[in-house]
Design a protein around this motif. Structure first.
Motif, mmCIF file in Angstrom:
data_model
loop_
_atom_site.group_PDB
_atom_site.id
_atom_site.type_symbol
_atom_site.label_atom_id
_atom_site.label_comp_id
_atom_site.label_asym_id
_atom_site.label_seq_id
_atom_site.Cartn_x
_atom_site.Cartn_y
_atom_site.Cartn_z
ATOM 1 N N THR A 89 0.774 -1.144 -0.049
ATOM 2 C CA THR A 89 0.033 -0.031 0.073
ATOM 3 C C THR A 89 0.919 1.307 -0.139
ATOM 4 N N TYR A 146 -5.003 8.978 -0.407
ATOM 5 C CA TYR A 146 -4.143 8.039 0.213
ATOM 6 C C TYR A 146 -5.044 7.590 1.595
ATOM 7 N N ARG A 164 -3.598 4.097 -0.808
ATOM 8 C CA ARG A 164 -3.991 3.509 -1.972
ATOM 9 C C ARG A 164 -3.110 2.292 -2.375
ATOM 10 N N HIS A 209 -8.290 5.472 -8.367
ATOM 11 C CA HIS A 209 -9.375 5.752 -7.637
ATOM 12 C C HIS A 209 -9.864 4.704 -6.542
ATOM 13 N N ASP A 247 -8.394 0.740 -5.001
ATOM 14 C CA ASP A 247 -7.367 -0.160 -4.517
ATOM 15 C C ASP A 247 -7.022 -1.097 -5.851
#
Length: 338
Positions: free
Chosen positions: A5, A53, A55, A111, A113
């Motif tokens: 991430t 964030y 993301r 927009h 994950d």
């Protein structure tokens, strides 16, 4: 499963997630390849529009189909890639077939994950058959489709002078498919190693580095004084975008594939007297993806030759920041999962 991430600009963290459970109208993919693109790099450095964030990055993907809801013609175990632009199907753009610019667009890895994970669930309509392509090739279909869509927007014809500004991964795809269309292509970039790649990979004889030569004079010489009838920006750099207006032929078309945050300024009289056309090009359509897959299968495009750096998924967190440095010579970094 392990997931990487982007928790904040400049910060990547691994975490452990639960495996996705299949939902109606969805498919689950075991990710095998993740291509790193400019969107990922800009998100990491905090300059990517449409971004928040934390993301999970990653939208240039290939993998093995694990499960799918419904009778779709796909078979668990087959190699697939995806169109990572998830659309609503209801807005005006979707209703006229322009799902690539849906009003409620959710781009995987931007927009919502994305694919820097071991397993990913996506809408079943987003799947594309592998058609015998390797996982490396399948992960490169999406960035090449971006370039094809830009050329489709421009309506490039054989014999036209086309200036491609930016010889990164997207620009290289534009160059390759513009050559296939019979265009006379000039590449402009400030990185000599990328221009060298263009000469070596595509046999391109028309290259320009505006840092070391007069770009206007060089482009004029390459086009016999006519200047390019098509300019396609693949940089997303404000200075490059604005400067390129001065290179455009009378009656020319200018397509912005690259994206940046700031307003664009240009001379209205100079643009007007050319009766020029300015267009944006967003994402790609299924027709663009199909064209890329067909070109790779036919041997017209050597997609895997774009890969300059390879890394295992467990190493991405340590190496990602290095790909922001032009001195590394990265064209396309490819992440592999076992």
């Amino acid at each position: 499963m392990k997931t990487l991430t982007c928790t904040a600009p400049g910060q990547l963290d691994y975490r452990t997630d639960l495996l996705p459970a299949l939902q109606p109208g969805r498919a689950i993919i075991r990710i095998t390849r993740i291509g790193i693109c400019g969107t990922d790099l800009h998100a990491y450095e905090g300059t990517q529009p449409y971004f928040s964030y934390p993301r999970v990055l990653g939208h240039e993907l290939a993998g093995e189909l694990v499960d799918i809801d419904g009778d779709t013609g796909f078979v668990p175990g087959e190699a697939v890639t995806i169109m990572p632009y998830f659309h609503c199907g209801r807005c005006i753009a979707c209703r006229v077939g322009k799902t690539n610019c849906c009003e409620r667009m959710q781009v995987c890895g931007v927009h919502i994950d994305g694919g820097m994970t071991e397993y990913l669930m996506v809408p079943a309509y987003a799947l594309l058959h592998g058609h015998g392509l390797t996982y490396d090739e399948l992960a490169l279909v999406e960035p090449l489709a971006i370039g094809v869509h830009g050329l489709r927007r421009a309506g490039v014809q054989a014999g036209e002078h086309v200036l491609v500004v930016g010889a990164g991964p997207i620009g290289l795809g534009i160059i390759a498919f513009a050559q296939l269309a019979g265009a006379q292509v000039t590449a402009l970039d400030v990185n000599d190693s990328r221009l060298g790649f263009c000469r070596q990979q595509f046999g391109l004889t028309r290259t320009v580095n505006p840092r070391t030569e007069d770009a206007f004079q060089a482009i004029s010489a390459y086009t016999g004084g006519d200047m390019p009838t098509v300019i396609i920006d693949a940089t997303g750099n404000l200075k490059a975008i604005e400067q390129s207006f001065s290179y455009m032929a009378h009656g020319g078309r200018y397509v912005l594939v690259g994206l940046q945050r700031q307003p664009i300024s240009f001379s209205h009289p100079e643009f007007h007297k050319r009766e020029a056309t300015l267009m944006s090009s967003r994402n790609a359509t299924r027709a663009d993806f199909d064209q890329v897959i067909d070109a790779i299968r036919a041997g017209h495009i050597d997609a895997s030759s774009y890969i300059t750096h390879r890394v295992l998924f467990d190493q991405v967190g340590d190496q990602f920041s290095s790909w922001l440095d032009p001195d590394t010579g990265v064209i396309k970094a490819m992440v592999s999962l076992p």
